[in-house]
Scaffold this motif. Structure first.
Motif, PDB file in Angstrom:
ATOM      1  N   THR A   1       0.862  -1.176   0.000  1.00 41.77           N
ATOM      2  CA  THR A   1       0.000   0.000   0.000  1.00 41.77           C
ATOM      3  C   THR A   1       0.899   1.226   0.000  1.00 41.77           C
ATOM      4  N   CYS A   2       0.499   2.247  -0.753  1.00 46.55           N
ATOM      5  CA  CYS A   2       1.350   3.427  -0.827  1.00 46.55           C
ATOM      6  C   CYS A   2       0.529   4.688  -0.988  1.00 46.55           C
ATOM      7  N   ILE A   3       1.176   5.797  -0.635  1.00 45.51           N
ATOM      8  CA  ILE A   3       0.600   7.112  -0.872  1.00 45.51           C
ATOM      9  C   ILE A   3       1.615   7.946  -1.644  1.00 45.51           C
ATOM     10  N   ALA A   4       1.114   8.980  -2.305  1.00 43.12           N
ATOM     11  CA  ALA A   4       1.967   9.905  -3.046  1.00 43.12           C
ATOM     12  C   ALA A   4       1.748  11.299  -2.466  1.00 43.12           C
ATOM     13  N   VAL A   5       2.849  12.021  -2.236  1.00 43.39           N
ATOM     14  CA  VAL A   5       2.775  13.357  -1.658  1.00 43.39           C
ATOM     15  C   VAL A   5       3.643  14.304  -2.488  1.00 43.39           C
ATOM     16  N   ASP A   6       3.007  15.311  -3.091  1.00 45.01           N
ATOM     17  CA  ASP A   6       3.735  16.301  -3.887  1.00 45.01           C
ATOM     18  C   ASP A   6       2.853  17.530  -4.024  1.00 45.01           C
ATOM     19  N   ASP A   7       3.408  18.717  -3.818  1.00 42.11           N
ATOM     20  CA  ASP A   7       2.613  19.949  -3.909  1.00 42.11           C
ATOM     21  C   ASP A   7       2.426  20.417  -5.356  1.00 42.11           C
TER      22      ASP A   7
ATOM     23  N   ARG B   1      -3.486  10.300  -2.084  1.00 38.00           N
ATOM     24  CA  ARG B   1      -2.652  11.260  -2.813  1.00 38.00           C
ATOM     25  C   ARG B   1      -2.852  12.609  -2.162  1.00 38.00           C
ATOM     26  N   TYR B   2      -1.738  13.284  -1.876  1.00 36.24           N
ATOM     27  CA  TYR B   2      -1.800  14.504  -1.078  1.00 36.24           C
ATOM     28  C   TYR B   2      -0.882  15.580  -1.631  1.00 36.24           C
ATOM     29  N   THR B   3      -1.342  16.835  -1.536  1.00 39.69           N
ATOM     30  CA  THR B   3      -0.523  17.966  -1.956  1.00 39.69           C
ATOM     31  C   THR B   3       0.159  18.612  -0.756  1.00 39.69           C
ATOM     32  N   SER B   4      -0.030  18.034   0.425  1.00 35.42           N
ATOM     33  CA  SER B   4       0.554  18.572   1.645  1.00 35.42           C
ATOM     34  C   SER B   4       1.058  17.431   2.522  1.00 35.42           C
ATOM     35  N   ALA B   5       2.235  17.621   3.120  1.00 32.51           N
ATOM     36  CA  ALA B   5       2.786  16.607   4.021  1.00 32.51           C
ATOM     37  C   ALA B   5       1.939  16.484   5.282  1.00 32.51           C
ATOM     38  N   LEU B   6       1.327  17.592   5.723  1.00 34.20           N
ATOM     39  CA  LEU B   6       0.467  17.535   6.911  1.00 34.20           C
ATOM     40  C   LEU B   6      -0.767  16.672   6.657  1.00 34.20           C
ATOM     41  N   ALA B   7      -1.372  16.806   5.483  1.00 31.28           N
ATOM     42  CA  ALA B   7      -2.528  15.975   5.135  1.00 31.28           C
ATOM     43  C   ALA B   7      -2.117  14.503   5.059  1.00 31.28           C
ATOM     44  N   ALA B   8      -0.939  14.248   4.513  1.00 32.59           N
ATOM     45  CA  ALA B   8      -0.437  12.875   4.433  1.00 32.59           C
ATOM     46  C   ALA B   8      -0.213  12.299   5.832  1.00 32.59           C
ATOM     47  N   LEU B   9       0.324  13.112   6.722  1.00 31.23           N
ATOM     48  CA  LEU B   9       0.567  12.659   8.097  1.00 31.23           C
ATOM     49  C   LEU B   9      -0.747  12.285   8.774  1.00 31.23           C
ATOM     50  N   ASN B  10      -1.787  13.094   8.582  1.00 28.54           N
ATOM     51  CA  ASN B  10      -3.102  12.769   9.140  1.00 28.54           C
ATOM     52  C   ASN B  10      -3.622  11.451   8.581  1.00 28.54           C
TER      53      ASN B  10
ATOM     54  N   PRO C   1      -2.240   3.316   8.030  1.00 25.12           N
ATOM     55  CA  PRO C   1      -0.810   3.174   7.725  1.00 25.12           C
ATOM     56  C   PRO C   1      -0.584   2.686   6.290  1.00 25.12           C
ATOM     57  N   ALA C   2       0.567   3.032   5.748  1.00 20.23           N
ATOM     58  CA  ALA C   2       0.954   2.604   4.401  1.00 20.23           C
ATOM     59  C   ALA C   2       2.324   1.936   4.478  1.00 20.23           C
ATOM     60  N   ASP C   3       2.611   1.103   3.488  1.00 19.13           N
ATOM     61  CA  ASP C   3       3.916   0.446   3.424  1.00 19.13           C
ATOM     62  C   ASP C   3       4.976   1.355   2.817  1.00 19.13           C
ATOM     63  N   LEU C   4       4.561   2.251   1.920  1.00 20.32           N
ATOM     64  CA  LEU C   4       5.499   3.011   1.103  1.00 20.32           C
ATOM     65  C   LEU C   4       4.952   4.415   0.837  1.00 20.32           C
ATOM     66  N   ILE C   5       5.856   5.401   0.853  1.00 14.60           N
ATOM     67  CA  ILE C   5       5.469   6.779   0.545  1.00 14.60           C
ATOM     68  C   ILE C   5       6.384   7.308  -0.558  1.00 14.60           C
ATOM     69  N   PHE C   6       5.772   7.796  -1.625  1.00 14.28           N
ATOM     70  CA  PHE C   6       6.509   8.534  -2.650  1.00 14.28           C
ATOM     71  C   PHE C   6       6.380   9.998  -2.244  1.00 14.28           C
ATOM     72  N   LEU C   7       7.494  10.614  -1.837  1.00 14.05           N
ATOM     73  CA  LEU C   7       7.446  11.870  -1.106  1.00 14.05           C
ATOM     74  C   LEU C   7       8.335  12.941  -1.722  1.00 14.05           C
ATOM     75  N   ASP C   8       7.718  14.075  -2.080  1.00 14.95           N
ATOM     76  CA  ASP C   8       8.469  15.243  -2.536  1.00 14.95           C
ATOM     77  C   ASP C   8       9.160  15.862  -1.321  1.00 14.95           C
ATOM     78  N   ILE C   9      10.243  16.585  -1.539  1.00 14.52           N
ATOM     79  CA  ILE C   9      10.970  17.192  -0.420  1.00 14.52           C
ATOM     80  C   ILE C   9      10.550  18.642  -0.213  1.00 14.52           C
ATOM     81  N   GLN C  10      10.578  19.446  -1.270  1.00 15.54           N
ATOM     82  CA  GLN C  10      10.271  20.881  -1.161  1.00 15.54           C
ATOM     83  C   GLN C  10       8.760  21.086  -1.189  1.00 15.54           C
TER      84      GLN C  10
END
Length: 161
Positions: free
Chosen positions: A5-11, A34-43, A49-58
Motif C-alpha cells: 500500500t502506498c501514498i503519493a505526496v507532492d505539492d 494522494r496529497y498535496t501537503s505533508a500535513l494531510a499525508a501525516l493525518n 498506515p501505508a507500506d510506502l510513501i513517494f514523497l516530494d521534499i520541497q
C-alpha cells in the motif's frame, strides 16, 4: 506476489499525477492516498498506515524530510519506507541519512520509478521472511563478565576485557 500500500505526496499537481499514474501501472502497488501537503499525508497515515510513501521534499508547511523524521520517531525501520521524488539533488545525502529506500530525481521516467518500486518490494519481502533457525543460535548468558565483540573477516569474535 505481495502488494504494497502506498501514498503519493507532492505539492505540484502535474508531478503528483505522474507518480499516481506510475503507481496505478505497477501491479504490486496499491494507491491508498494522494496529497498535496505533508500535513494531510501525516493525518492519513495516523488513520491508515501505508507500506510506502513517494514523497516530494520541497513543500510548504512541512517538508518531505521533516515528515520522514516525524514518521521515524518510533522504532526505526518500523514505519513506512520512503522514496523521495524531488527536483533537487542536494537533498540526496539527507535522504540517505533518513534511511530512504531510494531517491528519484525529477523528471524521472517509468523505468526509474519501477526500479525504485522493485527495491521497495524486495525490502518488504525480506522483512516478511522468517529468520532461518539454523542461523539463529542463543548464546548462553554469562554473569557479569565484561566483553566486546569485534567483526573480523565477516565473523563476530568475542574479546574478554
Amino acid at each position: 506476489m505481495m502488494t504494497l500500500t502506498c501514498i503519493a505526496v507532492d505539492d505540484e499537481p502535474l508531478a503528483l499525477e505522474l507518480v499516481c499514474t506510475f503507481i496505478k501501472q505497477t501491479p504490486f502497488l496499491q494507491l491508498t492516498g494522494r496529497y498535496t501537503s505533508a500535513l494531510a499525508a501525516l493525518n492519513h497515515l495516523h488513520e491508515q498506515p501505508a507500506d510506502l510513501i513517494f514523497l516530494d521534499i520541497q513543500m510548504p508547511d512541512l517538508s518531505g524530510t521533516d515528515l520522514a523524521r516525524v514518521l521515524d520517531r518510533g522504532q526505526p525501520g518500523q514505519g513506512p519506507r520512503i522514496i523521495f521524488t524531488t527536483a533537487f539533488n542536494q537533498y540526496a545525502l539527507e535522504g540517505y541519512r533518513l534511511d530512504a529506500l531510494d531517491y528519484l530525481l525529477k523528471p524521472f521516467n517509468y523505468a526509474e520509478f519501477l526500479r525504485a518500486a522493485n527495491k521497495a518490494l524486495a525490502y518488504a519481502e525480506l522483512r516478511q521472511k522468517p529468520a532461518d533457525p539454523a542461523l539463529v543460535t542463543a548464546a548462553p548468558v554469562e554473569a557479569a563478565e565484561e566483553y566486546i565483540f569485534l567483526k573480523v573477516e565477516y565473523q563476530l569474535v568475542r574479546i574478554a576485557l
